[in-house]
Design a protein around this motif. Structure first.
Motif, short mmCIF file in Angstrom:
data_model
loop_
_atom_site.label_atom_id
_atom_site.label_comp_id
_atom_site.label_asym_id
_atom_site.label_seq_id
_atom_site.Cartn_x
_atom_site.Cartn_y
_atom_site.Cartn_z
N SER A 13 0.85 -1.06 0.16
CA SER A 13 0.05 -0.03 -0.05
C SER A 13 0.93 1.10 0.11
O SER A 13 0.61 2.38 -0.76
CB SER A 13 -0.87 -0.06 1.32
OG SER A 13 -1.59 1.27 1.20
N ILE A 14 1.89 1.49 0.87
CA ILE A 14 2.58 2.33 0.99
C ILE A 14 3.66 2.73 -0.40
O ILE A 14 3.83 3.71 -0.86
CB ILE A 14 3.46 2.51 2.29
CG1 ILE A 14 4.43 1.62 2.42
CG2 ILE A 14 2.44 2.86 3.35
CD1 ILE A 14 5.25 1.63 3.62
N ASP A 16 2.89 1.55 -3.11
CA ASP A 16 1.98 2.38 -4.48
C ASP A 16 1.77 3.71 -4.23
O ASP A 16 1.82 4.43 -5.12
CB ASP A 16 0.53 1.40 -4.23
CG ASP A 16 -0.24 1.84 -5.64
OD1 ASP A 16 0.24 1.56 -6.59
OD2 ASP A 16 -1.49 2.12 -5.14
N ASP A 17 1.65 4.06 -3.00
CA ASP A 17 1.22 5.42 -2.74
C ASP A 17 2.35 6.39 -3.10
O ASP A 17 2.41 7.62 -3.42
CB ASP A 17 1.06 5.73 -1.37
CG ASP A 17 -0.74 5.29 -1.13
OD1 ASP A 17 -1.42 5.11 -1.86
OD2 ASP A 17 -0.85 5.07 0.39
N THR A 25 9.16 -1.84 -4.54
CA THR A 25 8.15 -2.14 -4.02
C THR A 25 8.61 -3.54 -3.30
O THR A 25 8.43 -3.79 -1.98
CB THR A 25 6.80 -2.64 -4.60
OG1 THR A 25 6.56 -1.16 -5.30
CG2 THR A 25 5.97 -3.07 -3.74
N TRP A 53 4.98 7.57 6.51
CA TRP A 53 4.76 9.01 6.02
C TRP A 53 5.57 9.25 4.84
O TRP A 53 6.70 8.86 4.84
CB TRP A 53 4.57 9.96 7.20
CG TRP A 53 5.84 10.01 8.02
CD1 TRP A 53 6.68 11.10 7.78
CD2 TRP A 53 6.56 9.41 8.95
NE1 TRP A 53 7.90 11.33 8.67
CE2 TRP A 53 7.36 10.12 9.46
CE3 TRP A 53 6.10 8.14 9.67
CZ2 TRP A 53 8.46 9.52 10.13
CZ3 TRP A 53 7.10 7.66 10.36
CH2 TRP A 53 8.41 8.26 10.84
N GLN A 54 5.14 10.28 4.46
CA GLN A 54 6.17 11.15 3.35
C GLN A 54 6.68 12.33 3.71
O GLN A 54 5.76 13.17 4.52
CB GLN A 54 5.68 11.09 1.95
CG GLN A 54 5.47 9.76 1.36
CD GLN A 54 4.71 9.92 -0.01
OE1 GLN A 54 5.18 10.70 -0.79
NE2 GLN A 54 4.12 8.89 -0.50
#
Length: 130
Positions: A13-14, A16-17, A25, A53-54
């Protein structure tokens, strides 16, 4: 290990984000899986939390657990020049986490281990080796 399966879904999920390639990945998944497996198998933790987090052009992933204190940033790297039969057991997963991340930080706070790893978001083809 249910925790590892959940960690895989979290990683996918992260990644992909963050717009990671398939290879990046897979690398992120393996870093997360290794950290989670170490917590589950060796820390004696009764709780574990993953956050991502980014910020400032980086993707951060933190692992928090209430297990025994362990700072992987101070763990010596295994001597890969030694034959496998004579090499000390352990340390390869920590080495992998270090090599597949742009940075690794550890702190102990309020009785919890907090391990944070990060990867730059712009150029996903570079893998920085420390």
């Amino acid at each position: 290990m249910d925790e590892v399966r959940r960690a895989r879904a979290f990683a996918l999920s992260i990644a992909d984000d963050a717009g990671f390639s398939e290879r990046q990945t897979q690398n992120l998944h393996l870093v997360i899986e290794e950290a989670v497996a170490n917590i589950v198998n060796y820390s004696g933790a009764t709780m574990m939390e993953l956050r991502a987090w980014q910020e400032d052009g980086r993707l951060y992933v933190s692992f928090t657990d209430d297990g025994i204190p362990f700072d992987p940033t101070r763990h010596p790297e295994p001597d890969l020049t030694q034959p496998i039969a004579t090499r000390a057991i352990g340390g390869l997963g920590i080495l992998y986490i270090r090599k597949m991340s742009d940075g690794v930080a550890y702190r102990r706070e309020d009785g919890k281990n907090i391990l944070t790893v990060w990867k730059a978001l712009g150029n996903h083809s570079n893998i920085k080796i420390h």
